[in-house]
Design an enzyme around this catalytic site. Structure first.
Site, PDB file in Angstrom:
ATOM      1  N   ASP A 127      -2.388   6.572  -3.416  1.00 23.95           N
ATOM      2  CA  ASP A 127      -1.252   5.960  -2.718  1.00 23.95           C
ATOM      3  C   ASP A 127      -0.548   4.914  -3.577  1.00 23.95           C
ATOM      4  O   ASP A 127      -0.816   4.793  -4.781  1.00 23.95           O
ATOM      5  CB  ASP A 127      -1.718   5.344  -1.398  1.00 23.95           C
ATOM      6  N   LYS A 170     -11.360  -0.290  -1.526  1.00 24.69           N
ATOM      7  CA  LYS A 170     -11.491   1.152  -1.616  1.00 24.69           C
ATOM      8  C   LYS A 170     -10.816   1.601  -2.911  1.00 24.69           C
ATOM      9  O   LYS A 170     -10.011   0.861  -3.469  1.00 24.69           O
ATOM     10  CB  LYS A 170     -10.895   1.845  -0.403  1.00 24.69           C
ATOM     11  N   ASP A 199      -0.762   1.689  -4.078  1.00 24.09           N
ATOM     12  CA  ASP A 199      -1.539   0.714  -4.864  1.00 24.09           C
ATOM     13  C   ASP A 199      -2.870   1.262  -5.362  1.00 24.09           C
ATOM     14  O   ASP A 199      -3.697   0.506  -5.887  1.00 24.09           O
ATOM     15  CB  ASP A 199      -1.764  -0.568  -4.052  1.00 24.09           C
ATOM     16  N   ASP A 245      -5.557   2.627  -3.844  1.00 23.99           N
ATOM     17  CA  ASP A 245      -6.867   2.516  -3.192  1.00 23.99           C
ATOM     18  C   ASP A 245      -7.181   3.674  -2.252  1.00 23.99           C
ATOM     19  O   ASP A 245      -8.324   3.895  -1.888  1.00 23.99           O
ATOM     20  CB  ASP A 245      -7.045   1.155  -2.490  1.00 23.99           C
ATOM     21  N   ARG A 246      -6.160   4.429  -1.866  1.00 26.25           N
ATOM     22  CA  ARG A 246      -6.427   5.568  -0.969  1.00 26.25           C
ATOM     23  C   ARG A 246      -6.578   6.862  -1.768  1.00 26.25           C
ATOM     24  O   ARG A 246      -6.139   6.941  -2.913  1.00 26.25           O
ATOM     25  CB  ARG A 246      -5.273   5.762   0.010  1.00 26.25           C
ATOM     26  N   SER A 299       0.804  -1.216   0.000  1.00 26.66           N
ATOM     27  CA  SER A 299       0.000   0.000   0.000  1.00 26.66           C
ATOM     28  C   SER A 299       0.840   1.270   0.000  1.00 26.66           C
ATOM     29  O   SER A 299       1.662   1.465  -0.865  1.00 26.66           O
ATOM     30  CB  SER A 299      -0.957  -0.043   1.188  1.00 26.66           C
ATOM     31  N   HIS A 300       0.640   2.080   1.018  1.00 29.45           N
ATOM     32  CA  HIS A 300       1.284   3.390   1.093  1.00 29.45           C
ATOM     33  C   HIS A 300       2.688   3.314   1.692  1.00 29.45           C
ATOM     34  O   HIS A 300       3.343   4.340   1.819  1.00 29.45           O
ATOM     35  CB  HIS A 300       0.413   4.288   1.960  1.00 29.45           C
TER      36      HIS A 300
END
Ligand code: G16
Length: 543
Positions: free
Chosen positions: A277, A376, A279, A281-282, A113-114
């Site tokens: 972010d 998300k 990947d 999703d944010r 992720s982030h």
């Protein structure tokens, strides 16, 4: 091509966290570490034989190595079809969409992720089920249990796949399809939002910046925002995904997206700013000199969904994670739709979405999404905002201020203490839990305690129970302090403190958030005895 059986010994640290297994790259690079985990996934889902698996990640360091290993393992174990994003790339929401659209049995998404990327940074892997969403706890716990006993895995002895060549190929008996990572996702967005209205907005001189933070959303944002919606070239900044994300920390918040934030809070600011972010999703949403908290963003989208083609019929309900502010609850109440409070983790929304109980979901951790996928979705949130701006003809700030006037404002902040010694962080939680005893009815910081508990959730669809999901101190006026240990970090523990107060009076909607919450912030430090317990004077990150 021969199938090899490789003997290995179990690792004892492969329990998936809030969103899959996240570790330092060096940990994943240990012999058999990744393969053991992948075998544990395959075993926990009754094997991969005859199944279709989607495979892709955010392009970070180790992404392509991992894809080759997983593909060869899947092929060795009878997987019927592998669908892989070109270059091994699929944003998390795009992967969720491909799983759903292609009727796959599941997918493996490679991302931390982030978290920063590179040889000394983080990597991650998670399994998503056939609905496109992260595996529920029942499966992640089965994966963990299997990872503790595993002693071998099977892998095909073959050359690497050419991940750049779009089209069909084969790996042993497994059909492999390399797909354009953007096309299906862009099609879906075109159906949900009024692209003509957004295009007219840009044609009329509207300006924005989207910061892809050198992570996965660059190609998606360029294709959709610049090529299809007609925003000026250069609207998407840091658009090229790099294996180390350019050395940055692709977490779209006020601290880590400093380049974009600097621009949006300057005199040369465009009208709209957004970031996603690692990947994809944010999301973070900004207006000129204006930050939209993720909790407010969810509430605003819920209240305005009818402005978009995809949600014109209205929404069925809203879900938010427990620490997310209660702003969306007020909207749900006004709309007369269901509102659900779940533990932190997108996986808890899956059942509610599948059962048609909710349409929109959101989390304070810069996550917003809907029933269009089961993750998300950063770019989706940005397009939703663009659609609102285009149809309401108002700025971000005007839309949010109008929302506060109608529903009241939930002042909200999160204080993160990162890299805390894990045993000290645990001791803070134990001490806080003890403090909860007999607290109800007492007055703290001028407020009466209405409840003090450890959040537990019973899924209304399958009845599963998740306990120990965060310590809540709630007051009669709706204010809250919540303490939780993060489930996504890779170094020590991260203690999160979430603080919220509701303010109905429009005359008091202009306060600085930290000042508006000062007394609760002080109380939160005091209750947790944070200065002594973890020897920190202030949080590392405030959002
Ligand atoms: C993941 C989960 C989110 C969660 C977030 C923060 O997001 O999918 O549901 O809110 O982590 O979790 P924690 O507070 O435990 O660190 P992402 O974007 O990291 O995949």
């Amino acid at each position: 091509m021969t199938i090899q059986t490789i003997h290995s010994t179990p690792f004892d640290d492969q329990r998936p966290g809030t969103s899959g297994l996240r570790k330092k790259v060096r940990v994943f690079e240990q012999p058999h570490y990744l393969a053991n985990f992948v075998q544990a996934v395959f075993d926990a889902i009754d094997g991969i034989a005859g199944k279709t698996l989607v495979l892709g990640g955010d392009g970070r360091f180790f992404n392509d190595t991992a894809i080759q290993i997983i593909a060869r393992m899947a092929a060795a174990q009878g997987c019927a079809r592998l669908i892989i994003g070109q270059g091994g790339i699929l944003s998390t929401p795009a992967a969720s969409h491909v799983i759903r659209k292609r009727g796959a049995d599941g997918g493996l998404i490679l991302s931390a992720s982030h978290n920063p990327a590179g040889p000394e940074e983080d990597f991650g892997i998670k399994y998503n089920i056939a609905n496109g969403g992260p595996a529920p706890e029942k499966i992640t716990e089965a994966i963990y249990a299997r990872s503790r006993t595993i002693n071998s895995y099977r892998i095909l002895d073959s050359v690497d796949l050419d991940l750049m060549q779009i089209g069909n190929t084969a790996l042993g008996g497994c059909a492999v399809e390399i797909i354009d990572p953007v096309a299906d996702y862009a099609d879906l967005m075109r159906h949900l939002f009024d692209f003509a209205a957004i295009r007219a907005l840009f044609d009329g001189g509207f300006t924005m910046r989207f910061d892809a933070m050198n992570a996965v959303t660059g190609p998606y944002a360029k294709a959709i925002i610049e090529d299809q919606l007609g925003a000026l070239p250069g609207t998407v900044m840091n658009a090229v995904p790099l294996p180390d994300f350019g050395g940055g920390h692709p977490d779209p918040n006020l601290v880590h997206a400093e380049e974009l934030v600097g621009l949006m809070f300057s005199s040369s600011s465009p009208s709209f700013g957004a970031a996603s972010d690692g990947d994809g999703d944010r999301n973070m949403i900004l207006g000129h000199n204006f930050f939209v908290t993720p909790s407010d963003s969810l509430a605003v989208l819920a209240a305005n969904a009818h402005h978009t083609p995809g949600y014109r019929q209205g929404i069925r309900g809203v879900a938010r994670s427990m620490p997310t502010s209660q702003a969306a609850d007020r909207v749900a109440d006004t709309l007369g739709v269901e509102c659900h409070e779940t533990p932190t983790g997108w996986k808890f929304f899956g059942n509610l979405l599948d059962a048609g109980k909710v349409t929109l979901c959101g989390e304070e951790s810069f996550g917003t999404g809907s029933d269009h996928v089961r993750e998300k979705d950063g770019l989706w949130a940005v397009l939703f905002w663009l659609n609102l701006i285009a149809s309401r003809r108002e700025s971000v700030e005007q839309i949010v201020r109008g929302h506060w006037r109608r529903f009241g404002r939930n002042y909200y902040t999160r204080h993160d203490y990162e890299g805390v010694d894990a045993s000290l962080a645990k001791a803070v939680m134990t001490q806080l839990k003890d403090r909860q005893n007999g607290l109800v009815g007492q007055t703290l910081a001028g407020g009466t305690v209405a409840y003090a508990d450890d959040f537990s959730y019973t899924d209304p669809v399958d009845g599963s129970v998740s306990t120990g999901q965060g310590l809540r101190f709630g007051f009669e006026d709706g204010s809250r302090i919540v303490y939780r240990l993060s489930g996504t970090g890779t170094v020590g523990a991260t203690l999160r403190v979430y603080i919220e107060r509701y303010e109905p009076d429009p005359e008091r909607h202009d306060l600085d958030t930290q000042s508006a919450l000062a007394d609760l912030i002080e109380l939160a430090d005091e209750l947790g005895d944070l200065r002594n317990a973890i020897a920190r004077d202030q949080p590392d990150v405030i959002t």
